[in-house]
Motif scaffolding. Structure first.
Motif, PDB file in Angstrom:
ATOM      1  N   SER A 267     -16.244 -54.878  -9.482  1.00  0.00           N
ATOM      2  CA  SER A 267     -15.534 -53.619  -9.691  1.00  0.00           C
ATOM      3  C   SER A 267     -14.088 -53.759  -9.248  1.00  0.00           C
ATOM      4  O   SER A 267     -13.222 -52.979  -9.624  1.00  0.00           O
ATOM      5  CB  SER A 267     -16.222 -52.468  -8.934  1.00  0.00           C
TER       6      SER A 267
ATOM      7  N   ALA B 142     -16.228 -52.032 -12.962  1.00  0.00           N
ATOM      8  CA  ALA B 142     -16.214 -53.483 -13.179  1.00  0.00           C
ATOM      9  C   ALA B 142     -15.729 -53.796 -14.593  1.00  0.00           C
ATOM     10  O   ALA B 142     -14.928 -54.708 -14.804  1.00  0.00           O
ATOM     11  CB  ALA B 142     -17.601 -54.069 -12.956  1.00  0.00           C
TER      12      ALA B 142
ATOM     13  N   ARG C 152     -19.703 -47.776 -10.235  1.00  0.00           N
ATOM     14  CA  ARG C 152     -19.116 -49.061  -9.846  1.00  0.00           C
ATOM     15  C   ARG C 152     -19.215 -50.066 -10.991  1.00  0.00           C
ATOM     16  O   ARG C 152     -18.326 -50.879 -11.196  1.00  0.00           O
ATOM     17  CB  ARG C 152     -19.831 -49.587  -8.596  1.00  0.00           C
TER      18      ARG C 152
END
Ligand SMILES: O=C(O)CCC(=O)C(=O)O
Ligand SMILES: [Fe+2]
Length: 322
Positions: free
Chosen positions: A275, A20, A16
């Motif tokens: 994310s 991002a 995640r």
């Protein structure tokens, strides 16, 4: 369900974080202007008899022993609820039209839902008014078992999802990966007529999140969404769910998130939002979210210009003030 139908699981942890940074580098260009609307929200667009609930399970019935909110019993919070006939036919037709018109603002991404338009209350005066209507919020609060206001963060408050089958122009499979939501109280409204598409089932894992195994289909159920306008209300941060690929036709849905203003707990995490939105856009949004969550319930309702919805009004004992 066989293994070939298994949905992927949305990235967690380091994955995640990587997403991002990817989202930061790949910001979508400025959105085109939203379409003009001629429709106005009115409370009479809600079914006068109230919705029919065909299935309700509390968080306790899903297997949770501890409430995510210190001041609300786990036996009173809805974990999932199948909601039918919340809206009149005219309202469903209006929502279908608005969702279809908003597709020109949609973006494709590698995120949980591959094609969607976010922050739609800022793009549609109809949806904006609906989400701030006391009658609408009261109906959703009754379903949830707790008083609710619109989720404070605009981007995460309301989105329209678009699912199509794979094609030459769209070779990537569109689906809603297995995930939990960044918000607690989520109403997933199916807008398309189920007879207009094949596939696109809304799946959920009928137990706690720590018992989830994406390869073990024995605990998976399909939501009973039979008519356009039918909805599945979920405690989205605590229920794994996903949408299977659409094999033919198209499937549109409207996903609305809410917050209980008598609590300060929130499920959203900085890296979950980043994310999706990238890091620079998330910083001010995150600060605003933290500030909003700390305002007391009276101020949150006053900000909406409506009388507070109380636990007593839902037939529940008062939650201690926080
Ligand atoms: O499209 C749907 O019915 C639900 C999608 C979903 O789970 C989400 O947007 O978080
Ligand atoms: Fe979701």
């Amino acid at each position: 369900m066989d293994r070939t139908n298994t949905l992927p699981l949305f990235e967690r942890g380091l994955g995640r974080l990587k997403l991002a940074f990817k989202s930061t580098l790949q910001r979508t260009p400025k959105l085109p202007a939203p379409p003009l609307e001629h429709l106005q929200w009115q409370d009479s667009l809600m079914a006068p008899t109230g919705p029919l609930i065909s299935d309700r399970r509390t968080l306790a019935e899903l297997g949770y022993t501890r409430s995510p909110h210190a001041n609300i019993a786990v036996q009173t919070i809805t974990g999932l609820s199948a909601v039918h006939g919340l809206f009149t036919h005219d309202a469903v037709a209006a929502l279908q039209r608005i969702a279809a018109d908003l597709e020109h603002c949609a973006g494709d991404s590698d995120w949980i839902i591959s094609r969607r338009t976010r922050g739609v209350t800022a793009l549609s005066p109809f949806l904006h008014a609906m989400m701030r209507s006391r009658a609408f919020l009261l109906a959703i609060s009754r379903i949830a078992g707790v008083p609710l206001v619109p989720y404070p963060l605009l981007n995460a408050r309301a989105q329209v999802n678009y699912f199509y089958p794979k094609s030459a122009e769209q070779p990537r499979e569109q689906l809603g990966m297995w995930h939990t939501d960044g918000t607690h109280y989520v109403l997933n409204i199916l807008l398309s007529d189920p007879s207009d598409f094949i596939g696109g089932e809304f799946l959920f894992h009928n137990r706690t999140i720590d018992t989830f195994d994406a390869l073990d289909h024995r605990t998976f159920e399909t939501a009973a969404l039979a008519e356009p306008g039918d909805a599945l209300f979920i405690y989205g941060s605590h229920l794994f769910h996903g949408v299977r690929p659409v094999k033919s036709g198209r499937r549109l849905s409207l996903v609305l998130s809410f917050h209980c203003p008598y609590t300060t707990e929130d499920a959203n995490r900085f890296w979950h939002l980043a994310s999706d939105d990238g890091i620079p856009a998330t910083l001010p949004n995150w600060l605003h979210l933290q500030w909003s969550l700390r305002r007391n319930a009276a101020r949150q309702f006053a900000g909406l210009g409506i009388e507070p919805i109380t636990f007593e009004e839902l037939g529940r004992a008062t939650a201690p003030a926080c």
